[in-house]
Write a protein that holds these residues in place. Structure first.
Motif, PDB file in Angstrom:
ATOM      1  N   VAL A  23       4.370 -15.216   4.711  1.00  0.00           N
ATOM      2  CA  VAL A  23       4.740 -14.157   4.925  1.00  0.00           C
ATOM      3  C   VAL A  23       5.086 -13.787   6.417  1.00  0.00           C
ATOM      4  CG1 VAL A  23       4.159 -11.841   4.386  1.00  0.00           C
ATOM      5  CG2 VAL A  23       4.077 -13.610   2.528  1.00  0.00           C
ATOM      6  N   PHE A  24       5.585 -13.017   6.970  1.00  0.00           N
ATOM      7  CA  PHE A  24       5.791 -12.629   8.474  1.00  0.00           C
ATOM      8  C   PHE A  24       5.579 -11.085   8.638  1.00  0.00           C
ATOM      9  CE2 PHE A  24       8.250 -16.535   8.403  1.00  0.00           C
ATOM     10  CZ  PHE A  24       7.529 -17.281   9.366  1.00  0.00           C
ATOM     11  N   ARG A  25       5.810 -10.660   7.495  1.00  0.00           N
ATOM     12  CA  ARG A  25       5.567  -8.783   7.702  1.00  0.00           C
ATOM     13  C   ARG A  25       5.320  -8.433   6.348  1.00  0.00           C
ATOM     14  NH1 ARG A  25       9.437  -4.654   7.334  1.00  0.00           N
ATOM     15  NH2 ARG A  25      10.972  -5.968   6.401  1.00  0.00           N
ATOM     16  N   ILE A  26       4.574  -7.247   6.430  1.00  0.00           N
ATOM     17  CA  ILE A  26       3.847  -6.749   5.127  1.00  0.00           C
ATOM     18  C   ILE A  26       4.111  -5.127   5.577  1.00  0.00           C
ATOM     19  CG2 ILE A  26       2.441  -6.001   3.473  1.00  0.00           C
ATOM     20  CD1 ILE A  26       1.268  -8.873   4.127  1.00  0.00           C
ATOM     21  N   VAL A  27       4.547  -4.294   4.879  1.00  0.00           N
ATOM     22  CA  VAL A  27       4.627  -2.998   4.895  1.00  0.00           C
ATOM     23  C   VAL A  27       4.066  -2.256   3.587  1.00  0.00           C
ATOM     24  CG1 VAL A  27       5.748  -0.683   5.173  1.00  0.00           C
ATOM     25  CG2 VAL A  27       6.571  -2.932   6.335  1.00  0.00           C
ATOM     26  N   ALA A  28       3.024  -1.427   3.879  1.00  0.00           N
ATOM     27  CA  ALA A  28       2.388  -0.904   2.672  1.00  0.00           C
ATOM     28  C   ALA A  28       1.983   0.454   2.764  1.00  0.00           C
ATOM     29  CB  ALA A  28       0.892  -1.581   2.470  1.00  0.00           C
ATOM     30  N   GLU A  29       1.804   1.613   1.674  1.00  0.00           N
ATOM     31  CA  GLU A  29       1.701   2.883   1.752  1.00  0.00           C
ATOM     32  C   GLU A  29       0.422   3.410   1.453  1.00  0.00           C
ATOM     33  OE1 GLU A  29       4.851   5.055  -0.434  1.00  0.00           O
ATOM     34  OE2 GLU A  29       5.955   3.455  -0.056  1.00  0.00           O
ATOM     35  N   THR A  30       0.042   4.301   2.046  1.00  0.00           N
ATOM     36  CA  THR A  30      -1.342   4.785   2.173  1.00  0.00           C
ATOM     37  C   THR A  30      -0.949   6.334   1.963  1.00  0.00           C
ATOM     38  OG1 THR A  30      -1.851   5.502   4.170  1.00  0.00           O
ATOM     39  CG2 THR A  30      -2.433   3.257   3.555  1.00  0.00           C
ATOM     40  N   ARG A  31      -2.214   7.266   1.455  1.00  0.00           N
ATOM     41  CA  ARG A  31      -2.009   8.544   1.568  1.00  0.00           C
ATOM     42  C   ARG A  31      -1.439   9.236   2.877  1.00  0.00           C
ATOM     43  NH1 ARG A  31      -1.774   9.368  -3.799  1.00  0.00           N
ATOM     44  NH2 ARG A  31      -3.354   8.709  -4.901  1.00  0.00           N
ATOM     45  N   GLU A  32      -1.828   8.690   3.779  1.00  0.00           N
ATOM     46  CA  GLU A  32      -1.595   9.066   5.044  1.00  0.00           C
ATOM     47  C   GLU A  32      -0.200   8.589   5.845  1.00  0.00           C
ATOM     48  OE1 GLU A  32      -4.693   7.566   4.446  1.00  0.00           O
ATOM     49  OE2 GLU A  32      -5.392   9.409   4.124  1.00  0.00           O
ATOM     50  N   GLY A  33       0.643   7.794   4.949  1.00  0.00           N
ATOM     51  CA  GLY A  33       1.965   7.392   5.193  1.00  0.00           C
ATOM     52  C   GLY A  33       1.960   5.546   5.288  1.00  0.00           C
ATOM     53  N   SER A  34       2.950   5.262   5.496  1.00  0.00           N
ATOM     54  CA  SER A  34       3.140   3.639   5.472  1.00  0.00           C
ATOM     55  C   SER A  34       2.722   3.001   6.854  1.00  0.00           C
ATOM     56  CB  SER A  34       4.704   3.549   5.850  1.00  0.00           C
ATOM     57  OG  SER A  34       5.236   3.757   4.428  1.00  0.00           O
ATOM     58  N   PHE A  35       2.278   1.684   6.764  1.00  0.00           N
ATOM     59  CA  PHE A  35       1.783   0.955   7.918  1.00  0.00           C
ATOM     60  C   PHE A  35       2.115  -0.287   8.041  1.00  0.00           C
ATOM     61  CE2 PHE A  35      -1.627   0.272   5.141  1.00  0.00           C
ATOM     62  CZ  PHE A  35      -2.042  -0.808   5.509  1.00  0.00           C
ATOM     63  N   GLY A  36       2.618  -1.003   8.810  1.00  0.00           N
ATOM     64  CA  GLY A  36       2.816  -2.548   8.713  1.00  0.00           C
ATOM     65  C   GLY A  36       1.873  -3.403   9.301  1.00  0.00           C
ATOM     66  N   LEU A  37       1.740  -4.613   8.820  1.00  0.00           N
ATOM     67  CA  LEU A  37       0.934  -5.681   8.994  1.00  0.00           C
ATOM     68  C   LEU A  37       1.759  -6.909   9.464  1.00  0.00           C
ATOM     69  CD1 LEU A  37      -1.281  -5.778   6.306  1.00  0.00           C
ATOM     70  CD2 LEU A  37      -1.851  -4.995   8.369  1.00  0.00           C
ATOM     71  N   LEU A  38       1.437  -7.223  10.843  1.00  0.00           N
ATOM     72  CA  LEU A  38       1.844  -8.771  11.459  1.00  0.00           C
ATOM     73  C   LEU A  38       0.700  -9.538  11.216  1.00  0.00           C
ATOM     74  CD1 LEU A  38       4.250  -7.328  14.042  1.00  0.00           C
ATOM     75  CD2 LEU A  38       4.951  -8.104  11.927  1.00  0.00           C
ATOM     76  N   ALA A  39       0.870 -10.955  11.477  1.00  0.00           N
ATOM     77  CA  ALA A  39      -0.496 -11.731  11.517  1.00  0.00           C
ATOM     78  C   ALA A  39      -1.339 -11.472  12.806  1.00  0.00           C
ATOM     79  CB  ALA A  39       0.274 -13.239  11.692  1.00  0.00           C
ATOM     80  N   HIS A  40      -0.874 -11.010  13.948  1.00  0.00           N
ATOM     81  CA  HIS A  40      -1.729 -10.881  14.960  1.00  0.00           C
ATOM     82  C   HIS A  40      -2.573  -9.502  14.916  1.00  0.00           C
ATOM     83  CE1 HIS A  40       1.980  -8.888  16.287  1.00  0.00           C
ATOM     84  NE2 HIS A  40       1.089  -8.003  16.924  1.00  0.00           N
ATOM     85  N   ARG A  41      -2.428  -8.849  14.008  1.00  0.00           N
ATOM     86  CA  ARG A  41      -2.894  -7.287  13.673  1.00  0.00           C
ATOM     87  C   ARG A  41      -4.324  -7.637  13.337  1.00  0.00           C
ATOM     88  NH1 ARG A  41      -1.676  -1.940  11.197  1.00  0.00           N
ATOM     89  NH2 ARG A  41      -3.768  -1.024  10.752  1.00  0.00           N
TER      90      ARG A  41
END
Length: 134
Positions: A23-41
């Protein structure tokens, strides 16, 4: 610079819903909005809101999962998502409707039931206190 893939595991209360490597990229939703994850985060924990989880692999491309509220935990290259319910699908519009219809409506009904139960418990406690004091 080569991109390092992550490993994603989506957990339900009594089973593993899906497990993906590469998996190279993940986008998830929280109550504050969406955010993305990359491996180096940096490692993180996030409370998820009902919504669409997006992940991307080289083999599958972009994939979508409707998820109920839950928790996302990223440690190193591992991403664990623990939610009450999840539904996979390719049609983003259909999944968004599913979130609205099933997850958000259920949350509203659950809050209503909990409110009624709290009132009943309060009434029962008052009656028990009155009985005890009599």
């Amino acid at each position: 610079m080569p991109v390092t893939p992550m490993r994603l595991k989506v957990l339900l209360p009594f089973q593993v819903f899906t497990e993906r490597t590469g998996v190279f990229r993940i986008v998830a939703e929280t109550r504050e909005g969406s955010f993305g994850l990359l491996a180096h985060r940096l490692d993180c924990v996030a409370a998820l809101a009902p919504g669409i989880l997006i992940y991307e692999t080289k083999a599958e491309g972009e994939a979508y999962v409707a998820v109920d509220e839950g928790v996302l935990v990223k440690t190193g290259l591992e991403v664990l998502v623990s939610v009450r319910n999840a539904i996979a699908g390719a049609n983003l519009g259909h999944l968004r409707e599913t979130v609205q219809r099933q997850f958000l409506d259920l949350d509203a009904k659950e809050r209503s039931v909990r409110s009624v139960l709290a009132k009943m418990e309060g009434d029962l406690m008052r009656r028990m206190a009155a009985f005890h004091n009599a």
